[in-house]
Design an enzyme around this catalytic site. Structure first.
Site, PDB file in Angstrom:
ATOM      1  N   ASP A 151     -11.525  89.471  17.050  1.00 26.02           N
ATOM      2  CA  ASP A 151     -11.260  90.831  17.567  1.00 26.02           C
ATOM      3  C   ASP A 151     -10.371  90.831  18.809  1.00 26.02           C
ATOM      4  O   ASP A 151      -9.445  91.621  18.920  1.00 26.02           O
ATOM      5  CB  ASP A 151     -12.549  91.646  17.773  1.00 26.02           C
ATOM      6  CG  ASP A 151     -13.557  91.065  18.742  1.00 26.02           C
ATOM      7  OD1 ASP A 151     -13.358  89.916  19.205  1.00 26.02           O
ATOM      8  OD2 ASP A 151     -14.547  91.760  19.053  1.00 26.02           O
TER       9      ASP A 151
ATOM     10  N   ASP B 277     -17.978  94.982  18.454  1.00 28.97           N
ATOM     11  CA  ASP B 277     -19.385  95.387  18.561  1.00 28.97           C
ATOM     12  C   ASP B 277     -19.505  96.879  18.825  1.00 28.97           C
ATOM     13  O   ASP B 277     -20.290  97.592  18.190  1.00 28.97           O
ATOM     14  CB  ASP B 277     -20.085  94.635  19.710  1.00 28.97           C
ATOM     15  CG  ASP B 277     -19.990  93.138  19.540  1.00 28.97           C
ATOM     16  OD1 ASP B 277     -19.568  92.692  18.458  1.00 28.97           O
ATOM     17  OD2 ASP B 277     -20.329  92.413  20.490  1.00 28.97           O
TER      18      ASP B 277
HETATM   19  C1  GLA Z   1     -19.256  88.979  20.753  1.00 19.47           C
HETATM   20  C2  GLA Z   1     -18.216  89.923  21.333  1.00 19.47           C
HETATM   21  C3  GLA Z   1     -17.314  90.474  20.221  1.00 19.47           C
HETATM   22  C4  GLA Z   1     -16.757  89.366  19.355  1.00 19.47           C
HETATM   23  C5  GLA Z   1     -17.862  88.411  18.906  1.00 19.47           C
HETATM   24  C6  GLA Z   1     -17.319  87.214  18.176  1.00 19.47           C
HETATM   25  O1  GLA Z   1     -20.151  89.671  19.928  1.00 19.47           O
HETATM   26  O2  GLA Z   1     -18.816  90.990  21.999  1.00 19.47           O
HETATM   27  O3  GLA Z   1     -16.290  91.242  20.800  1.00 19.47           O
HETATM   28  O4  GLA Z   1     -15.721  88.686  20.007  1.00 19.47           O
HETATM   29  O5  GLA Z   1     -18.635  87.958  20.003  1.00 19.47           O
HETATM   30  O6  GLA Z   1     -16.724  87.587  16.989  1.00 19.47           O
END
Ligand code: GLA
Length: 383
Positions: free
Chosen positions: A38, A173
């Site tokens: 992301d 997320d």
């Molecule tokens: C955490 C971060 C997300 C993403 C994931 C890995 O959850 O908050 O933004 O980078 O790790 O995919």
């Protein structure tokens, strides 16, 4: 379960503040595939789930605000006029962060009272922090008529995480928690911050989430380090983000970067391609292919990107030994938390038993196993 949460916060709120609150429910998320893509402007495939955080909230005429974390039985009292991140603030920083980021947007947030409670296991890679941020930004937006769109709100939540929790997270997320849809996963383009919903039906298979109960702490610089590596490599390639890079591009600068950085960037390029392949396999109902991609993703996360841990690798290795499991990989930021597994429906119970037993023998404590429903994003709970 969520009804129970909602009842709890409602009751506690009324007891403490003697008024009727607005109730917001904000879910956690899973991610089918596309990990650490992301913040590289890439693709991910998350879904909101039927576990989350319920927030009861109302305006207050008092000089200060009160927020009560029901699970912890803790209250934080503060004034919205004077907000700073707290040292070891834990849950408080996510809420203070949201208020502070709203103020940066010149939105006037008055004092308020709130009670929240949740059922997302913390530190498990299921985004309890995004659920909390979204729950508060959504509630405050409604109470104080701030006029923010859902897109605006997830950016507020993300900035709260950057500036108050110290994790330079991507948008996955917050997006999944806010925009989730029932029975669907979202193929998310993290550059445009737009998604395509995919109705999910794994036929004879279903998802099993297994929690190592190893708590990750994302602010533990490892996460931010990975992001820095990716930005350094894309900078050397004169690209905006690794999303725009191919293996051939990377090979051109192979001698200018360390072997480890090369492997990490290669993981991101491969993982991004896997998300696209995964979405194509879903369209074709090719469930076997999904499993293969999950295992490949884990292999990359563990050996190239180096964000797995012993307990996660153990769970994935045991899954591989069982013919009723099509695929398995660690989920979320890593260094602990959960694996996501595609397990034959009629073998779900036996695999759950088997893996729990093996885990206990190996590590002398219990893992936890959940099944999840793909669900709606952050919403107001109607009375
Ligand atoms: C955490 C971060 C997300 C993403 C994931 C890995 O959850 O908050 O933004 O980078 O790790 O995919």
């Amino acid at each position: 379960m969520n009804k129970k949460l909602i009842k709890q916060v409602k009751r506690s709120f009324k007891e403490q503040f003697k008024t009727k609150p607005l109730i917001v429910f904000s879910p956690g998320r899973i991610n089918l595939i596309g990990e650490h893509t992301d913040y590289n402007d890439g693709f991910a495939f998350p879904a909101a789930i039927n576990k989350g955080i319920a927030v009861a909230i109302s305006k207050s005429d008092a000089k200060t605000s009160n927020v009560c974390a029901l699970n912890k039985n803790e209250i934080h009292n503060f004034n919205t006029e004077n907000i700073r991140p707290l040292k070891d603030g834990g849950w408080r920083n996510y809420i203070l962060g949201v208020v502070a980021e709203l103020q940066i947007l010149r939105k006037r947030v008055g004092n308020f009272n709130a009670v929240f409670a949740g059922n997302i296991p913390g530190g498990a890679g299921m985004s309890s922090s995004a659920a909390l941020e979204n729950g508060f930004v959504y509630g405050l937006n409604k109470l104080f008529h701030l006029g923010l769109s859902k897109h605006d709100m997830i950016l507020v939540s993300q900035k709260a995480e950057h500036n108050f929790a110290g994790v330079k997270c991507g948008i996955m997320d917050q997006y999944a928690s806010m925009f989730g849809l029932k029975k669907s996963a979202l193929l998310l383009d993290c550059r445009t911050i737009e998604s395509q919903p995919y109705k999910i039906d794994f036929k004879d298979y279903k998802l099993m989430i297994i929690n190592t109960n190893v708590k990750h702490d994302l602010s533990e610089s490892e996460y931010n380090d990975r992001r820095e590596v990716c930005e350094r490599v894309s900078g050397l390639l004169h690209l905006d983000a690794l999303r725009d890079a191919s293996k051939e591009d990377l090979d051109r600068i192979k001698n200018d970067i360390s072997g480890e950085d090369y492997q990490k960037a290669l993981y991101v390029i491969n993982e991004n391609n896997r998300v696209k392949k995964f979405s194509e396999a879903i369209k074709k109902d090719d469930i076997q292919a999904l499993g293969v991609l999950l295992y490949q993703s884990h292999e990359g996360l563990s050996t190239k990107y180096k964000v797995s841990c012993r307990e996660l690798d153990f769970l994935v290795d045991r899954a591989k030994e069982n013919p009723n499991v099509l695929g398995s990989r660690m989920m979320g930021g890593g260094f602990g938390g959960c694996t996501i597994n595609l397990v034959k429906k009629d073998a779900f119970k036996t695999f759950k038993k088997e893996i729990s037993k093996k885990f206990k023998v190996a590590f002398e404590y219990d893992c936890s196993v959940y099944s999840v429903k793909l669900s709606r994003g952050t919403q107001i709970v109607k009375k």
